[in-house]
Design a protein around this motif. Structure first.
Motif, PDB file in Angstrom:
ATOM      1  N   ALA A 200       0.831  -1.208   0.000  1.00 47.48           N
ATOM      2  CA  ALA A 200       0.000   0.000   0.000  1.00 47.48           C
ATOM      3  C   ALA A 200       0.865   1.257   0.000  1.00 47.48           C
ATOM      4  O   ALA A 200       0.535   2.247  -0.679  1.00 47.48           O
ATOM      5  CB  ALA A 200      -0.933  -0.006   1.207  1.00 47.48           C
ATOM      6  N   LEU A 201       1.975   1.240   0.751  1.00 50.55           N
ATOM      7  CA  LEU A 201       2.874   2.393   0.763  1.00 50.55           C
ATOM      8  C   LEU A 201       3.497   2.609  -0.614  1.00 50.55           C
ATOM      9  O   LEU A 201       3.669   3.745  -1.066  1.00 50.55           O
ATOM     10  CB  LEU A 201       3.964   2.200   1.812  1.00 50.55           C
ATOM     11  CG  LEU A 201       3.502   2.112   3.272  1.00 50.55           C
ATOM     12  CD1 LEU A 201       4.706   1.960   4.211  1.00 50.55           C
ATOM     13  CD2 LEU A 201       2.674   3.327   3.665  1.00 50.55           C
ATOM     14  N   ALA A 202       3.844   1.503  -1.276  1.00 54.87           N
ATOM     15  CA  ALA A 202       4.387   1.615  -2.633  1.00 54.87           C
ATOM     16  C   ALA A 202       3.336   2.192  -3.580  1.00 54.87           C
ATOM     17  O   ALA A 202       3.642   3.034  -4.439  1.00 54.87           O
ATOM     18  CB  ALA A 202       4.870   0.251  -3.116  1.00 54.87           C
ATOM     19  N   MET A 203       2.090   1.744  -3.428  1.00 58.72           N
ATOM     20  CA  MET A 203       1.010   2.280  -4.255  1.00 58.72           C
ATOM     21  C   MET A 203       0.806   3.765  -3.991  1.00 58.72           C
ATOM     22  O   MET A 203       0.542   4.543  -4.914  1.00 58.72           O
ATOM     23  CB  MET A 203      -0.283   1.510  -3.977  1.00 58.72           C
ATOM     24  CG  MET A 203      -0.278   0.069  -4.457  1.00 58.72           C
ATOM     25  SD  MET A 203      -1.836  -0.789  -4.091  1.00 58.72           S
ATOM     26  CE  MET A 203      -2.996   0.223  -5.017  1.00 58.72           C
ATOM     27  N   GLY A 204       0.956   4.170  -2.716  1.00 56.60           N
ATOM     28  CA  GLY A 204       0.830   5.576  -2.388  1.00 56.60           C
ATOM     29  C   GLY A 204       1.851   6.425  -3.114  1.00 56.60           C
ATOM     30  O   GLY A 204       1.532   7.504  -3.641  1.00 56.60           O
ATOM     31  N   GLN A 205       3.065   5.933  -3.197  1.00 53.57           N
ATOM     32  CA  GLN A 205       4.105   6.704  -3.880  1.00 53.57           C
ATOM     33  C   GLN A 205       3.939   6.654  -5.401  1.00 53.57           C
ATOM     34  O   GLN A 205       4.337   7.573  -6.111  1.00 53.57           O
ATOM     35  CB  GLN A 205       5.464   6.208  -3.412  1.00 53.57           C
ATOM     36  CG  GLN A 205       5.649   6.563  -1.938  1.00 53.57           C
ATOM     37  CD  GLN A 205       6.899   6.013  -1.317  1.00 53.57           C
ATOM     38  OE1 GLN A 205       7.997   6.468  -1.631  1.00 53.57           O
ATOM     39  NE2 GLN A 205       6.741   5.042  -0.428  1.00 53.57           N
ATOM     40  N   TYR A 206       3.338   5.584  -5.888  1.00 55.32           N
ATOM     41  CA  TYR A 206       2.961   5.526  -7.301  1.00 55.32           C
ATOM     42  C   TYR A 206       1.939   6.614  -7.599  1.00 55.32           C
ATOM     43  O   TYR A 206       2.015   7.291  -8.635  1.00 55.32           O
ATOM     44  CB  TYR A 206       2.402   4.139  -7.610  1.00 55.32           C
ATOM     45  CG  TYR A 206       1.743   4.002  -8.961  1.00 55.32           C
ATOM     46  CD1 TYR A 206       2.499   3.899 -10.123  1.00 55.32           C
ATOM     47  CD2 TYR A 206       0.348   3.962  -9.064  1.00 55.32           C
ATOM     48  CE1 TYR A 206       1.889   3.758 -11.364  1.00 55.32           C
ATOM     49  CE2 TYR A 206      -0.270   3.820 -10.302  1.00 55.32           C
ATOM     50  CZ  TYR A 206       0.506   3.719 -11.440  1.00 55.32           C
ATOM     51  OH  TYR A 206      -0.100   3.578 -12.672  1.00 55.32           O
ATOM     52  N   ILE A 207       0.973   6.809  -6.692  1.00 58.57           N
ATOM     53  CA  ILE A 207      -0.041   7.855  -6.876  1.00 58.57           C
ATOM     54  C   ILE A 207       0.593   9.237  -6.787  1.00 58.57           C
ATOM     55  O   ILE A 207       0.259  10.149  -7.560  1.00 58.57           O
ATOM     56  CB  ILE A 207      -1.164   7.693  -5.832  1.00 58.57           C
ATOM     57  CG1 ILE A 207      -1.905   6.372  -6.054  1.00 58.57           C
ATOM     58  CG2 ILE A 207      -2.144   8.862  -5.901  1.00 58.57           C
ATOM     59  CD1 ILE A 207      -2.882   6.034  -4.951  1.00 58.57           C
ATOM     60  N   LEU A 208       1.526   9.428  -5.841  1.00 58.96           N
ATOM     61  CA  LEU A 208       2.223  10.707  -5.755  1.00 58.96           C
ATOM     62  C   LEU A 208       2.964  11.019  -7.057  1.00 58.96           C
ATOM     63  O   LEU A 208       2.948  12.159  -7.540  1.00 58.96           O
ATOM     64  CB  LEU A 208       3.224  10.684  -4.593  1.00 58.96           C
ATOM     65  CG  LEU A 208       2.670  10.770  -3.168  1.00 58.96           C
ATOM     66  CD1 LEU A 208       3.809  10.674  -2.163  1.00 58.96           C
ATOM     67  CD2 LEU A 208       1.870  12.054  -2.953  1.00 58.96           C
ATOM     68  N   ALA A 209       3.617  10.000  -7.603  1.00 58.99           N
ATOM     69  CA  ALA A 209       4.336  10.191  -8.860  1.00 58.99           C
ATOM     70  C   ALA A 209       3.374  10.562  -9.982  1.00 58.99           C
ATOM     71  O   ALA A 209       3.674  11.434 -10.814  1.00 58.99           O
ATOM     72  CB  ALA A 209       5.110   8.925  -9.218  1.00 58.99           C
ATOM     73  N   ALA A 210       2.201   9.915 -10.015  1.00 57.64           N
ATOM     74  CA  ALA A 210       1.207  10.264 -11.027  1.00 57.64           C
ATOM     75  C   ALA A 210       0.743  11.702 -10.850  1.00 57.64           C
ATOM     76  O   ALA A 210       0.504  12.418 -11.828  1.00 57.64           O
ATOM     77  CB  ALA A 210       0.026   9.301 -10.946  1.00 57.64           C
ATOM     78  N   GLY A 211       0.620  12.148  -9.595  1.00 51.39           N
ATOM     79  CA  GLY A 211       0.236  13.526  -9.336  1.00 51.39           C
ATOM     80  C   GLY A 211       1.264  14.527  -9.821  1.00 51.39           C
ATOM     81  O   GLY A 211       0.931  15.671 -10.123  1.00 51.39           O
ATOM     82  N   LEU A 212       2.519  14.087  -9.903  1.00 51.21           N
ATOM     83  CA  LEU A 212       3.583  14.940 -10.429  1.00 51.21           C
ATOM     84  C   LEU A 212       3.661  14.886 -11.952  1.00 51.21           C
ATOM     85  O   LEU A 212       4.458  15.608 -12.567  1.00 51.21           O
ATOM     86  CB  LEU A 212       4.945  14.503  -9.858  1.00 51.21           C
ATOM     87  CG  LEU A 212       5.178  14.764  -8.370  1.00 51.21           C
ATOM     88  CD1 LEU A 212       6.476  14.116  -7.922  1.00 51.21           C
ATOM     89  CD2 LEU A 212       5.202  16.255  -8.066  1.00 51.21           C
ATOM     90  N   GLY A 213       2.859  14.012 -12.553  1.00 50.99           N
ATOM     91  CA  GLY A 213       2.910  13.857 -13.998  1.00 50.99           C
ATOM     92  C   GLY A 213       3.935  12.850 -14.465  1.00 50.99           C
ATOM     93  O   GLY A 213       4.239  12.791 -15.666  1.00 50.99           O
ATOM     94  N   LEU A 214       4.479  12.042 -13.539  1.00 49.22           N
ATOM     95  CA  LEU A 214       5.473  11.049 -13.907  1.00 49.22           C
ATOM     96  C   LEU A 214       4.782   9.765 -14.347  1.00 49.22           C
ATOM     97  O   LEU A 214       3.737   9.394 -13.815  1.00 49.22           O
ATOM     98  CB  LEU A 214       6.409  10.754 -12.726  1.00 49.22           C
ATOM     99  CG  LEU A 214       7.086  11.961 -12.073  1.00 49.22           C
ATOM    100  CD1 LEU A 214       7.959  11.514 -10.908  1.00 49.22           C
ATOM    101  CD2 LEU A 214       7.912  12.732 -13.090  1.00 49.22           C
ATOM    102  N   THR A 215       5.372   9.100 -15.308  1.00 50.74           N
ATOM    103  CA  THR A 215       4.823   7.830 -15.784  1.00 50.74           C
ATOM    104  C   THR A 215       5.832   6.727 -15.504  1.00 50.74           C
ATOM    105  O   THR A 215       6.949   6.747 -15.997  1.00 50.74           O
ATOM    106  CB  THR A 215       4.528   7.898 -17.293  1.00 50.74           C
ATOM    107  OG1 THR A 215       5.721   8.262 -18.005  1.00 50.74           O
ATOM    108  CG2 THR A 215       3.438   8.921 -17.585  1.00 50.74           C
ATOM    109  N   ALA A 216       5.409   5.774 -14.690  1.00 50.71           N
ATOM    110  CA  ALA A 216       6.242   4.618 -14.349  1.00 50.71           C
ATOM    111  C   ALA A 216       5.309   3.505 -13.917  1.00 50.71           C
ATOM    112  O   ALA A 216       4.261   3.771 -13.315  1.00 50.71           O
ATOM    113  CB  ALA A 216       7.236   4.957 -13.237  1.00 50.71           C
ATOM    114  N   PRO A 217       5.641   2.261 -14.215  1.00 57.08           N
ATOM    115  CA  PRO A 217       4.750   1.154 -13.842  1.00 57.08           C
ATOM    116  C   PRO A 217       4.714   0.937 -12.337  1.00 57.08           C
ATOM    117  O   PRO A 217       5.689   1.203 -11.629  1.00 57.08           O
ATOM    118  CB  PRO A 217       5.367  -0.047 -14.569  1.00 57.08           C
ATOM    119  CG  PRO A 217       6.805   0.304 -14.738  1.00 57.08           C
ATOM    120  CD  PRO A 217       6.834   1.792 -14.947  1.00 57.08           C
ATOM    121  N   LEU A 218       3.572   0.438 -11.857  1.00 56.26           N
ATOM    122  CA  LEU A 218       3.418   0.159 -10.428  1.00 56.26           C
ATOM    123  C   LEU A 218       4.451  -0.860  -9.962  1.00 56.26           C
ATOM    124  O   LEU A 218       4.945  -0.765  -8.831  1.00 56.26           O
ATOM    125  CB  LEU A 218       2.003  -0.355 -10.148  1.00 56.26           C
ATOM    126  CG  LEU A 218       1.693  -0.776  -8.720  1.00 56.26           C
ATOM    127  CD1 LEU A 218       1.875   0.379  -7.751  1.00 56.26           C
ATOM    128  CD2 LEU A 218       0.268  -1.333  -8.625  1.00 56.26           C
TER     129      LEU A 218
END
Length: 317
Positions: free
Chosen positions: A223-241
């Motif tokens: 879940a913490l990893a998913m949270g940082q994936y969401i933060l990255a998406a909020g920054l406009g970054l594209t990277a796989p989960l």
């Protein structure tokens, strides 16, 4: 020599000095990173974070703490310390808030121990349950990091990082399996250790009973990893989960070392290395680490409600 001089006690430890050193070191590492990679683009990247994404991750972080409360309740029940989930939830949030102002994680852990121990009149068992909760959290982290390093290394992270990560996971697994053996050797240890060991013996004697708590720890880390994936998406970054499930647990292994305040600086450095190997820009990786630190700080502030409304139980309450 006077009597007072002859019986003078050594100076008590000064935890705030250690806290200041750890905080200062963490901020120093961050300052070096900002100077080395230019703070201006990093702050511009941070300004791109969409508030809704940040709020969602704070909510996810708080939900993770609620999961931690349930895990702690499971572990306390093994020692026959029973209480409602609401009680453990309140004490967990009291500890989370305390961590913001008391030196190190031991501040929040000590608060949880005192609240639970005095509430049930079983301080030794309360302390043991908190220590077990912390240890089980690390075991889940180490196992997930090792698993990710072996099976999710699509970013081709070098063996210099993968090997120690897998080794730590293997050592944690071996220690888990050796619990019954250690329990049988407790009676051979010095008396202070023997007394403490007697309290934690149920954890060592029945390691299978710990598997639900370990499973919760692994779910929490994902879940913490998913949270940082969401933060990255909020920054406009594209990277796989999958990249975050690989890199975040490995970074957290290093950030769990009690060197800086809540891993500040160490986590950003680990992100710089790990995500950088996967092609993420260095400025983006540093910004992501700082954004996660801000998330944990804001999430910790939500514990103020529990801190203000939960009465501290007196002795024998």
């Amino acid at each position: 020599m006077t009597q007072s001089a002859s019986t003078e006690q050594p100076a008590p430890p000064r935890p705030y000095r250690a806290f200041a050193i750890r905080a200062g070191l963490g901020f120093a590492v961050v300052a070096v990173l900002l100077w080395r990679y230019d703070a201006r683009p990093i702050f511009r990247i941070l300004s791109r974070e969409r508030p809704a994404y940040f709020a969602a991750v704070v909510a996810l972080y708080v939900a993770g703490q609620a999961m931690c409360a349930y895990r702690w309740r499971l572990l306390a029940a093994i020692l026959k310390v029973h209480g409602s989930y609401g009680e453990f939830l309140a004490y967990t949030f009291v500890g989370m808030f305390t961590n913001l102002f008391v030196p190190g994680l031991m501040g929040g852990d000590a608060a949880r121990s005192v609240y639970l121990g005095r509430r049930h009149g079983r301080m030794g068992e309360a302390i043991a349950s908190v220590v077990a909760d912390r240890g089980i959290g690390l075991i889940g982290l180490f196992w997930l990091a090792a698993f990710s390093a072996i099976f999710l290394n699509f970013a081709s992270i070098p063996s210099s990082v993968i090997t120690p990560t897998v080794a730590v996971g293997a050592i944690a697994f071996a220690g888990f399996l050796a619990g019954p053996l250690v329990e049988r050797l407790i009676h051979l240890m010095p008396r202070p250790i023997r007394r403490a060991g007697g309290i934690i013996a149920p954890y060592l004697h029945h390691p299978v009973a710990l598997l639900p708590a370990i499973a919760l720890s692994i779910v929490l880390q994902i879940a913490l990893a998913m949270g940082q994936y969401i933060l990255a998406a909020g920054l406009g970054l594209t990277a796989p989960l999958s990249l975050f499930i690989l890199c975040v647990p490995i970074a957290n292994v290093f950030a769990s070392l009690p060197v800086t305040l809540n891993g500040l600086g160490i986590r950003e450095s680990a992100y710089l290395l790990l995500f950088g190997m996967a092609g993420m820009r260095k400025e983006d990786a540093i910004a992501l680490g700082l954004l996660w630190f801000a998330t944990t700080m804001v999430g910790g502030l939500t514990g103020a409600v529990a801190f203000a409304t939960t009465p501290a139980p007196g002795k024998g309450a």
